[in-house]
Design a protein around this motif. Structure first.
Motif, PDB file in Angstrom:
ATOM      1  N   LEU A  28      40.442  31.315  40.868  1.00 37.42           N
ATOM      2  CA  LEU A  28      41.840  31.651  41.161  1.00 37.42           C
ATOM      3  C   LEU A  28      41.994  32.797  42.149  1.00 37.42           C
ATOM      4  O   LEU A  28      43.082  32.987  42.695  1.00 37.42           O
ATOM      5  CB  LEU A  28      42.568  32.010  39.867  1.00 37.42           C
ATOM      6  CG  LEU A  28      42.845  30.862  38.894  1.00 37.42           C
ATOM      7  CD1 LEU A  28      43.629  31.367  37.700  1.00 37.42           C
ATOM      8  CD2 LEU A  28      43.606  29.742  39.571  1.00 37.42           C
ATOM      9  N   MET A  29      40.929  33.563  42.369  1.00 38.75           N
ATOM     10  CA  MET A  29      41.056  34.704  43.274  1.00 38.75           C
ATOM     11  C   MET A  29      41.360  34.292  44.702  1.00 38.75           C
ATOM     12  O   MET A  29      41.829  35.098  45.503  1.00 38.75           O
ATOM     13  CB  MET A  29      39.772  35.537  43.234  1.00 38.75           C
ATOM     14  CG  MET A  29      39.644  36.420  41.996  1.00 38.75           C
ATOM     15  SD  MET A  29      41.068  37.498  41.708  1.00 38.75           S
ATOM     16  CE  MET A  29      40.977  38.566  43.144  1.00 38.75           C
ATOM     17  N   ILE A  30      41.113  33.022  45.041  1.00 32.82           N
ATOM     18  CA  ILE A  30      41.464  32.552  46.373  1.00 32.82           C
ATOM     19  C   ILE A  30      42.966  32.639  46.599  1.00 32.82           C
ATOM     20  O   ILE A  30      43.440  32.873  47.714  1.00 32.82           O
ATOM     21  CB  ILE A  30      40.960  31.095  46.579  1.00 32.82           C
ATOM     22  CG1 ILE A  30      41.189  30.648  48.017  1.00 32.82           C
ATOM     23  CG2 ILE A  30      41.633  30.150  45.615  1.00 32.82           C
ATOM     24  CD1 ILE A  30      40.397  31.380  49.041  1.00 32.82           C
ATOM     25  N   ILE A  31      43.751  32.498  45.508  1.00 29.27           N
ATOM     26  CA  ILE A  31      45.206  32.613  45.614  1.00 29.27           C
ATOM     27  C   ILE A  31      45.591  34.029  46.016  1.00 29.27           C
ATOM     28  O   ILE A  31      46.379  34.245  46.946  1.00 29.27           O
ATOM     29  CB  ILE A  31      45.873  32.228  44.281  1.00 29.27           C
ATOM     30  CG1 ILE A  31      45.545  30.791  43.911  1.00 29.27           C
ATOM     31  CG2 ILE A  31      47.378  32.434  44.340  1.00 29.27           C
ATOM     32  CD1 ILE A  31      46.033  30.392  42.545  1.00 29.27           C
ATOM     33  N   SER A  32      45.043  35.007  45.304  1.00 26.76           N
ATOM     34  CA  SER A  32      45.350  36.403  45.626  1.00 26.76           C
ATOM     35  C   SER A  32      44.790  36.803  46.984  1.00 26.76           C
ATOM     36  O   SER A  32      45.362  37.646  47.684  1.00 26.76           O
ATOM     37  CB  SER A  32      44.782  37.329  44.540  1.00 26.76           C
ATOM     38  OG  SER A  32      45.415  37.097  43.311  1.00 26.76           O
ATOM     39  N   LEU A  33      43.665  36.200  47.362  1.00 27.32           N
ATOM     40  CA  LEU A  33      43.081  36.498  48.662  1.00 27.32           C
ATOM     41  C   LEU A  33      44.027  36.115  49.791  1.00 27.32           C
ATOM     42  O   LEU A  33      44.073  36.775  50.839  1.00 27.32           O
ATOM     43  CB  LEU A  33      41.747  35.760  48.811  1.00 27.32           C
ATOM     44  CG  LEU A  33      40.865  36.129  49.995  1.00 27.32           C
ATOM     45  CD1 LEU A  33      40.384  37.563  49.873  1.00 27.32           C
ATOM     46  CD2 LEU A  33      39.682  35.182  50.098  1.00 27.32           C
ATOM     47  N   VAL A  34      44.799  35.060  49.576  1.00 29.61           N
ATOM     48  CA  VAL A  34      45.729  34.579  50.603  1.00 29.61           C
ATOM     49  C   VAL A  34      47.110  35.202  50.453  1.00 29.61           C
ATOM     50  O   VAL A  34      47.743  35.591  51.445  1.00 29.61           O
ATOM     51  CB  VAL A  34      45.832  33.039  50.541  1.00 29.61           C
ATOM     52  CG1 VAL A  34      46.894  32.524  51.503  1.00 29.61           C
ATOM     53  CG2 VAL A  34      44.486  32.403  50.848  1.00 29.61           C
ATOM     54  N   VAL A  84      44.428  46.646  41.869  1.00 25.31           N
ATOM     55  CA  VAL A  84      45.546  45.717  41.634  1.00 25.31           C
ATOM     56  C   VAL A  84      45.198  44.330  42.155  1.00 25.31           C
ATOM     57  O   VAL A  84      45.467  43.313  41.499  1.00 25.31           O
ATOM     58  CB  VAL A  84      46.837  46.242  42.295  1.00 25.31           C
ATOM     59  CG1 VAL A  84      47.915  45.168  42.304  1.00 25.31           C
ATOM     60  CG2 VAL A  84      47.330  47.483  41.566  1.00 25.31           C
ATOM     61  N   PHE A  85      44.594  44.270  43.328  1.00 27.95           N
ATOM     62  CA  PHE A  85      44.184  42.972  43.879  1.00 27.95           C
ATOM     63  C   PHE A  85      43.167  42.279  42.976  1.00 27.95           C
ATOM     64  O   PHE A  85      43.290  41.089  42.684  1.00 27.95           O
ATOM     65  CB  PHE A  85      43.607  43.176  45.281  1.00 27.95           C
ATOM     66  CG  PHE A  85      42.818  42.007  45.791  1.00 27.95           C
ATOM     67  CD1 PHE A  85      43.446  40.826  46.145  1.00 27.95           C
ATOM     68  CD2 PHE A  85      41.429  42.082  45.898  1.00 27.95           C
ATOM     69  CE1 PHE A  85      42.712  39.736  46.604  1.00 27.95           C
ATOM     70  CE2 PHE A  85      40.690  41.005  46.357  1.00 27.95           C
ATOM     71  CZ  PHE A  85      41.340  39.830  46.704  1.00 27.95           C
ATOM     72  N   LEU A  86      42.159  43.026  42.513  1.00 25.03           N
ATOM     73  CA  LEU A  86      41.118  42.433  41.671  1.00 25.03           C
ATOM     74  C   LEU A  86      41.663  41.971  40.324  1.00 25.03           C
ATOM     75  O   LEU A  86      41.124  41.040  39.716  1.00 25.03           O
ATOM     76  CB  LEU A  86      39.979  43.426  41.466  1.00 25.03           C
ATOM     77  CG  LEU A  86      39.165  43.775  42.716  1.00 25.03           C
ATOM     78  CD1 LEU A  86      38.143  44.869  42.413  1.00 25.03           C
ATOM     79  CD2 LEU A  86      38.459  42.539  43.265  1.00 25.03           C
ATOM     80  N   LEU A  87      42.726  42.622  39.845  1.00 26.88           N
ATOM     81  CA  LEU A  87      43.307  42.253  38.549  1.00 26.88           C
ATOM     82  C   LEU A  87      44.518  41.328  38.678  1.00 26.88           C
ATOM     83  O   LEU A  87      45.126  40.974  37.658  1.00 26.88           O
ATOM     84  CB  LEU A  87      43.726  43.522  37.795  1.00 26.88           C
ATOM     85  CG  LEU A  87      42.614  44.488  37.389  1.00 26.88           C
ATOM     86  CD1 LEU A  87      43.205  45.703  36.663  1.00 26.88           C
ATOM     87  CD2 LEU A  87      41.589  43.807  36.501  1.00 26.88           C
ATOM     88  N   SER A  88      44.853  40.930  39.894  1.00 29.06           N
ATOM     89  CA  SER A  88      46.109  40.208  40.103  1.00 29.06           C
ATOM     90  C   SER A  88      46.167  38.855  39.420  1.00 29.06           C
ATOM     91  O   SER A  88      47.253  38.329  39.170  1.00 29.06           O
ATOM     92  CB  SER A  88      46.361  40.032  41.610  1.00 29.06           C
ATOM     93  OG  SER A  88      45.261  39.381  42.228  1.00 29.06           O
ATOM     94  N   GLN A  89      45.007  38.252  39.103  1.00 28.75           N
ATOM     95  CA  GLN A  89      45.003  36.968  38.407  1.00 28.75           C
ATOM     96  C   GLN A  89      44.576  37.088  36.942  1.00 28.75           C
ATOM     97  O   GLN A  89      44.552  36.077  36.225  1.00 28.75           O
ATOM     98  CB  GLN A  89      44.069  35.985  39.124  1.00 28.75           C
ATOM     99  CG  GLN A  89      44.523  35.564  40.501  1.00 28.75           C
ATOM    100  CD  GLN A  89      45.861  34.846  40.467  1.00 28.75           C
ATOM    101  OE1 GLN A  89      46.196  34.173  39.514  1.00 28.75           O
ATOM    102  NE2 GLN A  89      46.625  34.995  41.531  1.00 28.75           N
ATOM    103  N   VAL A  90      44.241  38.302  36.510  1.00 31.13           N
ATOM    104  CA  VAL A  90      43.727  38.475  35.155  1.00 31.13           C
ATOM    105  C   VAL A  90      44.825  38.289  34.111  1.00 31.13           C
ATOM    106  O   VAL A  90      44.660  37.550  33.134  1.00 31.13           O
ATOM    107  CB  VAL A  90      43.071  39.863  35.007  1.00 31.13           C
ATOM    108  CG1 VAL A  90      42.716  40.134  33.552  1.00 31.13           C
ATOM    109  CG2 VAL A  90      41.824  39.952  35.881  1.00 31.13           C
ATOM    110  N   LEU A  91      45.965  38.955  34.301  1.00 27.85           N
ATOM    111  CA  LEU A  91      47.020  38.909  33.285  1.00 27.85           C
ATOM    112  C   LEU A  91      47.588  37.509  33.070  1.00 27.85           C
ATOM    113  O   LEU A  91      47.746  37.089  31.916  1.00 27.85           O
ATOM    114  CB  LEU A  91      48.126  39.907  33.640  1.00 27.85           C
ATOM    115  CG  LEU A  91      49.136  40.157  32.528  1.00 27.85           C
ATOM    116  CD1 LEU A  91      48.445  40.708  31.292  1.00 27.85           C
ATOM    117  CD2 LEU A  91      50.224  41.119  32.997  1.00 27.85           C
TER     118      LEU A  91
END
Length: 558
Positions: free
Chosen positions: A129-135, A161-168
Motif C-alpha cells: 500500500l505504500m505505493i499509494i502514499s508514494l504517489v 508521517v509519510f511512513l505511517l500514512s497507511q498504518v492507521l
C-alpha cells in the motif's frame, strides 16, 4: 511476541511475495535484465507524462489555499485521500493475505505465535500500500516544505508521517475484520460474509466521509465566507471527516514544541491502534483461519432432486463459461479489488475533477482548454480511452487462472467460446471508464449530448482495441506460477508491458491531434480514431484465437 522472529518472518514473506531471490539470481547471471529495464522505463514514462500536470495541480491548489489563509489544508487533502484509498485497498488485501494465502498451511504448523504471523503479514500488506502514499502523499508534502520554507523539524516529522500514512487505515480495517467471525456465527458461508461485510465497511466509510463533509444547504453566503475565512473552523471541519488529519496538520505546521506534542499524539494514536490489533489477533486470528479452512473442506449432502438438477443441462457453454469468469473473479478478493479498483480509481479522479472544475481551483485550467474547443471531441475520446484502458484485467485473463488453466484445457468447449466469455467479462468492467469519462467531461467542458455519446462510443471502441492487444500479451506469456492471487495482477509483468501500449496509443494520437488541429476538423479526427480501432480489433482477433489455441495445446502442468 519475539521481535527478532517478527523481523525474520517479515523478511522471509517479503522475499516470497516479491520473488526477490529469483530476481537476484537472474541479475547475477545477467538473465532477463529487460524486465527491470522495462519497469524502470514504465516509471519514467509515467513521471514524464503525468509529472508536469501533477506539478501544475499542486501549484494551483497551494496558491488557492495560501490566498485563503488555510495552507494547512494542502497537507490535509492528500493525507485523507491516501488513507481512504488505503482503507478500501487494505480490506481486500488483508482478507486475501491473512486468510487465503497458501503460506498459511506452513505457518500454522511452525512454533510461531499468532501475533507474530499476523504482524509479519501486516507489514507485507503495508509495503504493497505504500505505493499509494508514494504517489499521493510524498510529492505534495515535499512541495509544501519547499514552497512554505518549513523549518528543520518539518522534514523528520514529515518522513515519519509519510511512513505511517497507511498504518492507521490498515489497523482500523483489521480491528473491524478480525472479530467478524465471532460476531457472525454462520459457518457455511463465513468466507463470503467476511468478504461482503468488508465491502460494507468500505461503503459505510465513504458514506461517513460524504455526510460529515457536506455543507449545510441552508448556509448563507455570509456564513460560508465566514467559515472559509475562519482558519480554525475550516480545519475542524476537515478533522471531522478524518480526525487524525488534525494531528498531522498541527504537527507539521505549528512551532517546534507544540508541533512535537501533536506529533507524539499522532504516534500514540498508532500505538493504541496497534495494541488493539495485536490483542484481537492473539484472540481470533488462528481460530478464524481454522474455521475458514473447515468451511472449504465441508461438503453438503445433496438430495435426489438436486442431483438430478446438477446432472441435467444447465446452460449453454458460453453462459457457463461467462458465469465461471464472474464467479471466480468475485470469489477471490484480490481479483475483485484489483479489477474494480483499476477501472474505478481513474473515473473517481475524473468525477473529482468535474466537481473541482466548478470552483476557482481548476477554473483557469478550463479557460485555457477552451482555446482548443475544436479538438474537444478527439481529446475527450482519448481521455475516455485512458480511463478504461488501464485496468489490469485484459493483461491477466489467463494469468488469473493459475493452476485452474488445466480445467480450461479439460472442458469440452472450443477456444472461441472461452475467449468470448473472457472478452465479455473484461469488456463489461472496462466500459466503466469511457462512461464515467464522458459524464465527467460533459460536466467540466459543457459538451453537447451528441459529443458525449460519441466520446463514450468511440472511447469504448478504442478500449476494446487496447483490450485485445493486452489479451494477446497475456496469451503469449501468461504468468501462471503464483502462490498468492495478488501476484497474478499486481506483480504480473504483463501489466507493466501494457502501460507503454496504452500511454503510447493515447499519447501518440493526442500529439497528432494537437499537430493537426488546424488541418482536420475534430469530427474527422474522431472518425479516424474509430477506423483505426475497428480495423485493429478485427485484424487482431483471429491472431488472438490462434495464439490461445496454441497456449491451451501446450503442456501447462504446474
Amino acid at each position: 511476541m519475539r521481535p527478532k522472529m517478527v523481523i525474520s518472518l517479515t523478511w522471509t514473506l517479503i522475499n516470497s511475495h516479491y520473488n526477490i531471490p529469483r530476481s537476484i539470481y537472474h541479475f547475477r547471471r545477467r538473465e532477463r535484465l529487460w524486465e527491470p529495464a522495462l519497469i524502470a522505463g514504465v516509471i519514467v514514462l509515467m513521471v514524464v507524462s503525468l509529472g508536469p500536470l501533477y506539478g501544475m495541480l499542486m501549484d494551483t491548489m497551494y496558491t488557492q489555499y495560501e490566498a485563503a489563509g488555510v495552507k494547512e489544508l494542502f497537507l490535509a487533502n492528500p493525507f485523507i485521500m491516501a488513507n481512504l484509498f488505503g482503507l478500501v485497498l487494505g480490506i481486500f488485501l488483508m482478507v486475501s493475505t491473512f486468510f487465503f494465502g497458501d503460506d498459511m498451511r506452513v505457518l500454522v504448523s511452525l512454533p510461531l505465535k499468532s501475533t507474530e504471523v499476523l504482524l509479519a503479514k501486516f507489514f507485507v500488506v503495508l509495503l504493497d500500500l505504500m505505493i499509494i502514499s508514494l504517489v499521493i502523499v510524498l510529492p505534495p508534502y515535499i512541495y509544501f516544505g519547499i514552497r512554505s520554507g518549513a523549518g528543520l523539524m518539518y522534514w523528520p516529522f514529515m518522513a515519519v508521517v509519510f511512513l505511517l500514512s497507511q498504518v492507521l487505515p490498515l489497523l482500523v480495517s483489521a480491528i473491524i475484520i478480525l472479530p467478524l467471525s465471532r460476531v457472525l456465527r454462520f459457518n457455511r458461508h463465513r468466507d463470503s460474509l467476511v468478504y461482503f461485510v468488508s465491502v460494507g465497511i468500505v461503503v459505510a466509510a465513504l458514506a461517513f466521509v460524504f455526510v460529515s463533509s457536506r455543507m449545510d444547504p441552508n448556509m448563507s453566503p455570509e456564513d460560508f465566507a465566514r467559515m472559509f475565512s475562519d482558519k480554525d473552523a475550516l480545519l475542524n471541519k476537515t478533522a471531522g471527516v478524518y480526525p487524525p488529519t488534525i494531528l498531522v496538520m498541527r504537527a507539521l505546521t505549528r512551532p517546534v514544541v507544540e508541533g512535537l506534542l501533536w506529533f507524539l499524539a499522532f504516534i500514540g494514536l498508532h500505538l493504541a491502534a496497534l495494541g488493539g490489533f495485536l490483542w484481537l489477533g492473539n484472540r481470533f486470528y488462528y481460530s478464524i483461519y481454522s474455521s475458514l479452512q473447515e468451511n472449504y473442506a465441508r461438503r453438503s449432502k445433496l438430495n435426489e432432486g438436486e442431483i438430478a438438477g446438477l446432472m441435467g443441462a444447465q446452460s449453454t457453454p458460453f453462459g457457463a463459461l461467462l458465469r465461471r469468469e464472474w464467479w471466480y473473479f468475485l470469489k477471490v478478493p484480490a481479483f475483485t479489488f484489483n479489477g474494480f479498483g483499476n477501472v474505478v480509481i481513474f473515473p473517481i479522479i475524473l468525477v473529482i475533477a468535474a466537481v473541482a472544475g466548478q470552483t476557482d481551483e481548476l477554473g483557469q485550467m478550463i479557460k485555457i482548454l477552451e482555446n482548443y474547443r475544436e479538438i474537444f471531441l478527439p481529446m475527450g475520446i482519448l481521455v475516455a480511452t485512458l480511463a478504461g484502458g488501464i485496468n489490469g484485467l485484459a493483461t491477466s485473463i489467463f494469468s488469473r487462472e493459475g493452476r485452474l488453466i488445466t480445467e480450461l484445457k479439460a472442458l469440452p468447449v472450443g477456444v472461441s467460446e472461452i475467449m468470448k466469455a473472457k472478452f465479455i467479462h473484461v469488456e463489461t468492467l472496462s466500459m466503466i471508464g469511457p462512461l464515467s469519462a464522458s459524464i465527467a467531461l460533459g460536466i467540466i467542458m459543457k459538451i453537447s449530448l451528441l459529443e458525449g455519446f460519441l466520446i463514450f462510443a468511440i472511447g469504448a471502441l478504442a478500449v476494446t482495441f487496447l483490450n485485445v492487444i493486452q489479451m494477446l500479451i497475456d496469451v503469449v506469456r501468461p504468468y501462471l506460477h503464483w502462490d498468492n492471487p495478488q501476484k497474478a495482477m499486481k506483480q504480473n509483468l504483463n501489466v507493466a508491458l501494457s502501460i507503454p501500449v496504452v500511454f503510447g496509443f493515447v499519447g501518440g494520437l493526442g500529439y497528432l491531434t494537437y499537430l493537426l488541429r488546424s488541418t482536420l476538423a475534430g469530427w474527422v479526427m474522431a472518425l479516424i480514431i474509430a477506423a483505426i480501432c475497428a480495423a485493429g480489433t478485427v485484424s487482431l482477433w483471429p491472431v488472438l484465437i490462434k495464439r490461445t489455441r496454441a497456449l491451451l495445446d501446450r503442456d501447462l502442468s504446474l
